[in-house]
Design an enzyme around this catalytic site. Structure first.
Site, PDB file in Angstrom:
ATOM      1  N   LEU A 186      28.405  46.424  51.318  1.00  0.00           N
ATOM      2  CA  LEU A 186      29.424  47.138  52.099  1.00  0.00           C
ATOM      3  C   LEU A 186      28.803  48.359  52.793  1.00  0.00           C
ATOM      4  CD1 LEU A 186      32.362  47.480  52.973  1.00  0.00           C
ATOM      5  CD2 LEU A 186      32.784  48.741  50.855  1.00  0.00           C
ATOM      6  N   TYR A 231      35.528  46.081  33.560  1.00  0.00           N
ATOM      7  CA  TYR A 231      35.204  46.488  34.937  1.00  0.00           C
ATOM      8  C   TYR A 231      36.464  47.002  35.644  1.00  0.00           C
ATOM      9  CZ  TYR A 231      34.350  45.904  39.964  1.00  0.00           C
ATOM     10  OH  TYR A 231      34.274  46.106  41.319  1.00  0.00           O
ATOM     11  N   THR A 243      39.011  48.027  43.624  1.00  0.00           N
ATOM     12  CA  THR A 243      39.021  46.569  43.543  1.00  0.00           C
ATOM     13  C   THR A 243      40.404  45.997  43.230  1.00  0.00           C
ATOM     14  OG1 THR A 243      38.175  44.746  42.182  1.00  0.00           O
ATOM     15  CG2 THR A 243      38.292  46.869  41.112  1.00  0.00           C
ATOM     16  N   LYS A 248      37.155  50.827  37.020  1.00  0.00           N
ATOM     17  CA  LYS A 248      37.436  51.128  38.432  1.00  0.00           C
ATOM     18  C   LYS A 248      38.796  51.829  38.570  1.00  0.00           C
ATOM     19  CE  LYS A 248      35.375  50.034  41.690  1.00  0.00           C
ATOM     20  NZ  LYS A 248      34.326  50.782  42.455  1.00  0.00           N
ATOM     21  N   GLY A 290      23.812  48.799  49.590  1.00  0.00           N
ATOM     22  CA  GLY A 290      24.651  47.689  49.116  1.00  0.00           C
ATOM     23  C   GLY A 290      25.240  46.926  50.288  1.00  0.00           C
TER      24      GLY A 290
END
Ligand SMILES: NC(=O)c1ccc[n+]([C@@H]2O[C@H](COP(=O)([O-])OP(=O)(O)OC[C@H]3O[C@@H](n4cnc5c(N)ncnc54)[C@H](OP(=O)(O)O)[C@@H]3O)[C@@H](O)[C@H]2O)c1
Length: 286
Positions: A12, A124, A98, A128, A10
Site C-alpha cells: 500500500l 490480529y 482492517t 488492529k 509495503g
C-alpha cells in the site's frame, strides 16, 4: 505540505507515495522501526511533517495467534506512541486498519458501516482494533481507514506475494487449488485504495472510514475471476474454512460499506472485478 509515509516499502505504501502532493518522505523499517518509541519520536520531531501516513503493520494473521505480543507491539503500542507524537507535533495522522475488526456476527449479510460494533475473532483483528482506538483517543487530527484483502503490483512486502500472485503461480505450475468459499469480503487493489485515501486526506473531515473496492465475493469466487480474467484454466475446488483449518479464525462476512466516504464527497473505488482487470494489466507492464 510535507508528508512522512511509514511502511513506504509495503504494497500500500508504494501506491500511496507517488499520489501525494508536496514533499514526500518515504520511511521504511531501516529509517524508523515502529517498536522503537524513542527513535520514532526523535525522527518525526526532526522531520516535522504536516501529515504522517502509517502503512506499516504486523500483518501475519495466523502467526499472530501464537505471538500476540509481537502483533500488539506494532499494531497497538507503537500506534499509541505514533499517535501521541503526531498530537504533540500537531500533525494529521492517517492510519490503516482492517475488515478483520469484524466477524463475531456469523449471520450478518449487510455491509458494515463505521458505527457498527466491531468484534474481532483473531489476535490480529484485536490488535488492529486496539490500534484504531488508540489513534482515535490520542490524536485529534486523524483518519483511520479500514480496508480489506489488499493486492498491489509490488506484492506484499512483509508476506512475499499477494493472493492474486499466489493463485497465478500455483495454477501456472499445474497444481490443484483448494480455496475457501465461506468468507465473503471485498478484495481491493492498493492503487484504488491509495487514490481514495489521498482524496480523503484533502478534506478536513477527520474520523473513521471504510475504503474498499465495490461489491463482494468469497476467496473462491475471487480466484475463479482471476483465472477467467487472466485467460487461464485451473483445477480449483471450493472448501470451507473448517477444511482449510488456518490457525486464525476469519470473519464469515466482513464486507465494508463505502457510504460514509461518498458522503464526504470522495468517489468510492470501482467494482472489484474492474480493479482486478486493471491490476492484471498493470502487473503485465511492471
Ligand atoms: N494486506 C491486506 O490484505 C490488508 C487487509 C486489510 C488491511 N490491511 C492494512 O493495510 C495496511 C497496509 O498493508 P500492506 O498489505 O501494504 O502491508 P505490507 O505490504 O505487509 O507492508 C507492511 C509494511 O510494514 C512494515 N513494518 C512491519 N513492522 C514494522 C516495524 N516494526 N517498523 C517499521 N516497519 C514495519 C513492513 O516492513 P518489512 O517488510 O521490513 O517487514 C512493510 O514495509 C496495514 O495497516 C494493514 O494492516 C492490509
Amino acid at each position: 505540505m510535507r508528508t512522512a509515509v511509514l511502511g513506504a516499502p509495503g504494497q500500500l505504501g508504494r501506491d500511496i507515495c507517488p499520489r501525494l502532493r508536496g514533499e514526500v518522505i518515504p520511511l521504511g523499517r531501516v529509517d524508523i522501526d515502529l517498536s522503537d518509541a524513542a527513535r520514532l519520536r526523535s525522527k518525526l520531531t526532526e522531520l516535522r511533517p504536516d501529515v504522517v501516513i502509517n502503512c506499516a503493520a504486523y500483518n501475519f494473521v495466523d502467526q499472530a495467534e501464537s505471538e500476540p505480543s509481537a502483533a500488539f507491539a506494532v499494531n497497538a503500542w507503537a500506534v499509541r506512541d505514533l499517535a501521541s507524537v503526531c498530537r504533540d507535533l500537531d500533525c494529521t495522522l492517517v492510519h490503516f486498519s482492517t475488515d478483520y475488526v469484524f466477524g463475531l456476527d456469523e449471520s450478518r449479510r449487510v455491509p458494515y458501516a463505521e458505527d457498527d460494533l466491531p468484534g474481532p475473532v483473531s489476535v490480529y483483528g484485536l490488535s488492529k482494533l486496539a490500534g484504531e482506538y488508540l489513534v482515535r483517543s490520542t490524536c485529534p487530527k486523524h483518519f483511520v481507514i479500514r480496508t480489506c484483502g489488499l493486492y498491489g503490483v509490488w506484492g506484499s512486502g512483509g508476506k512475499g506475494k499477494n493472493f492474486v500472485e499466489t493463485m497465478l503461480k500455483i495454477a501456472g505450475q499445474g497444481k490443484p487449488l483448494r480455496v475457501v468459499n465461506d468468507q465473503r469480503c471485498t478484495p481491493s487493489f492498493t492503487a484504488d485504495i491509495a487514490d481514495a485515501a489521498v482524496a480523503l486526506l484533502q478534506t478536513a473531515d477527520f474520523g473513521l472510514y471504510h475504503i474498499t473496492n465495490a461489491g463482494d465475493c468469497t476467496w473462491y469466487e475471487f480466484a475463479r475471476e482471476i483465472f477467467r480474467a487472466a485467460g487461464m484454466s485451473a483445477d480449483i475446488t471450493p472448501i470451507t474454512s473448517a477444511e482449510f483449518a488456518a490457525p486464525a479464525r476469519r470473519p464469515g462476512y466482513s464486507v465494508l460499506s463505502n457510504d460514509k466516504l461518498n458522503r464526504v464527497g470522495v468517489t468510492a473505488p470501482r467494482p472489484w472485478t474492474e480493479a482486478l482487470g486493471a491490476y492484471l494489466v498493470a502487473r503485465a507492464g511492471k
